[in-house]
Design an enzyme around this catalytic site. Structure first.
Site, PDB file in Angstrom:
ATOM      1  N   ARG A   1      34.874   8.136 104.303  1.00 42.69           N
ATOM      2  CA  ARG A   1      34.121   9.390 104.404  1.00 42.69           C
ATOM      3  C   ARG A   1      33.328   9.517 103.110  1.00 42.69           C
ATOM      4  O   ARG A   1      33.892   9.781 102.048  1.00 42.69           O
ATOM      5  CB  ARG A   1      35.088  10.565 104.596  1.00 42.69           C
TER       6      ARG A   1
ATOM      7  N   HIS B   1      27.923  11.089 112.025  1.00 43.43           N
ATOM      8  CA  HIS B   1      29.354  11.444 112.101  1.00 43.43           C
ATOM      9  C   HIS B   1      29.887  10.907 113.439  1.00 43.43           C
ATOM     10  O   HIS B   1      30.297  11.670 114.313  1.00 43.43           O
ATOM     11  CB  HIS B   1      29.522  12.953 112.006  1.00 43.43           C
TER      12      HIS B   1
ATOM     13  N   GLN C   1      33.376  11.920 115.091  1.00 38.04           N
ATOM     14  CA  GLN C   1      33.396  13.266 115.657  1.00 38.04           C
ATOM     15  C   GLN C   1      32.795  13.275 117.057  1.00 38.04           C
ATOM     16  O   GLN C   1      33.311  13.933 117.962  1.00 38.04           O
ATOM     17  CB  GLN C   1      32.612  14.230 114.760  1.00 38.04           C
TER      18      GLN C   1
ATOM     19  N   ASP D   1      26.842  23.546 114.621  1.00 32.87           N
ATOM     20  CA  ASP D   1      27.491  23.086 113.396  1.00 32.87           C
ATOM     21  C   ASP D   1      27.099  24.056 112.296  1.00 32.87           C
ATOM     22  O   ASP D   1      26.163  24.853 112.443  1.00 32.87           O
ATOM     23  CB  ASP D   1      27.025  21.657 113.069  1.00 32.87           C
TER      24      ASP D   1
ATOM     25  N   CYS E   1      32.400  21.260 115.417  1.00 32.90           N
ATOM     26  CA  CYS E   1      33.205  20.236 114.741  1.00 32.90           C
ATOM     27  C   CYS E   1      34.110  20.818 113.654  1.00 32.90           C
ATOM     28  O   CYS E   1      35.022  20.124 113.203  1.00 32.90           O
ATOM     29  CB  CYS E   1      32.305  19.147 114.176  1.00 32.90           C
TER      30      CYS E   1
ATOM     31  N   ARG F   1      40.094  14.417 117.857  1.00 31.93           N
ATOM     32  CA  ARG F   1      39.799  13.492 116.759  1.00 31.93           C
ATOM     33  C   ARG F   1      40.919  12.456 116.646  1.00 31.93           C
ATOM     34  O   ARG F   1      40.669  11.263 116.436  1.00 31.93           O
ATOM     35  CB  ARG F   1      39.668  14.260 115.432  1.00 31.93           C
TER      36      ARG F   1
END
Length: 310
Positions: free
Chosen positions: A101, A128, A131, A227, A267, A295
């Site tokens: 990450r 991402h 996700q 988001d 998310c 996830r």
């Protein structure tokens, strides 16, 4: 050849389908496959703060029979400027996969260039993809399975220039979905990502629409997502962004334009009263908590698939 997962279109439509089907299998039985038994280790590196990524990968690697070697990059030699290539050549001799990450997409690409084990993008500024696998798994869970994804419409409203928008475009059309992005003109997705998504869509029967009209994006949609308006690194422009994005807030009025059976995704972390209202994220159409759980299942499926196809 070692397979990596650095952006959503690293999986073909058939491969994405296999990963999602395996994710549903993990939802039913969390120990249906244990490819890391031994235990084998997986390096999970963090340059950015995390809750869901940290918990889901650490738990997932353990449930696959392995050991999560969680590394804070700032306290490692990476944080002191060690070349990524050198880190890769150390880690790949001792771990079965590397999850990172980080900030620049170039970081995970450089790690993958030197690594003999799978490298997974757990978030960059550009994409991402883990996700989006979880989100697609959630849509499949609520809308009739993986085969039902093709032909559904997914609407994303908010910051079109961020990593979530880019990954929805690529991952959504890979599944054969019609992806709409509602975003201000100054926050359009990267044109190169749009071109790539359109190319994938031509092969899968999906489609791409980018519009400045939030209601146009959401009209009749089966899935509505948003988001945070202020991603990590954008804090200096928070006040400006909140003004610009207010017409794109996912509230009850906007959601009413979607299909009656539409589900809502976010998310997380979510800022109630900003990009999404409390009555929506906590309401009956919200699948956000399934999404957060997924996830775990999606990433276990991805790691299993990568290890078995290395």
């Amino acid at each position: 050849m070692t397979r990596h997962f650095l952006r959503d279109d690293d999986l073909t439509p058939a491969e994405q389908r296999d990963v999602l089907e395996l994710g549903l299998a993990f939802r039913q039985d969390r120990y249906v496959r244990t490819p890391l038994r031994g235990p084998q280790s997986v390096a999970v590196i963090f340059d950015k703060p995390s809750t869901r990524t940290r918990v889901s990968f650490a738990t997932g690697v353990s449930e696959l029979g392995g050991y999560p070697l969680v590394i804070d990059a700032a306290s490692s030699q990476l944080g002191r400027g060690e070349p990524i290539a050198d880190t890769a050549r150390v880690l790949d001799r001792q771990t079965s996969a590397i999850v990172w990450r980080t900030f620049a997409q170039a970081n995970v690409e450089e790690m993958a260039r030197w690594s003999a084990v799978p490298v997974v993008n757990a978030l960059t500024d550009e994409f991402h993809p883990c996700q989006i696998l979880a989100d697609l798994l959630t849509v499949a869970q609520h809308h009739g399975g993986v085969d039902a994804l093709a032909g559904l419409t997914l609407a994303y409203v908010g910051d079109g220039a961020n990593n979530m928008s880019h990954s929805y475009l690529l991952g959504g059309v890979t599944a054969g979905m019609h992806v709409r992005v509602g975003t201000p003109a100054a926050y359009q997705p990267d044109p190169a990502v749009v071109v790539d998504a359109e190319a994938v869509a031509r092969a899968t029967g999906g489609s791409v629409v980018v519009t400045a009209d939030a209601r146009e994006a959401v009209a009749g949609a089966d899935v509505v997502v948003t988001d945070t308006w202020v991603s990590m690194g954008d804090e200096a422009t928070a006040a400006e962004r909140e003004t610009v994005f207010l017409p794109y807030q996912l509230n009850a009025d906007l959601l009413a334009a979607a299909a009656p059976s539409a589900i809502v995704l976010h998310c997380l972390p979510a800022y109630r009263g900003k990009e999404i209202t409390a009555d929506v994220i906590d309401g009956p159409q919200s699948a956000v908590w399934d999404e957060a759980e997924n996830r775990l299942h999606a990433q276990k499926a991805l790691l299993t698939w990568l290890l078995e196809n290395a």
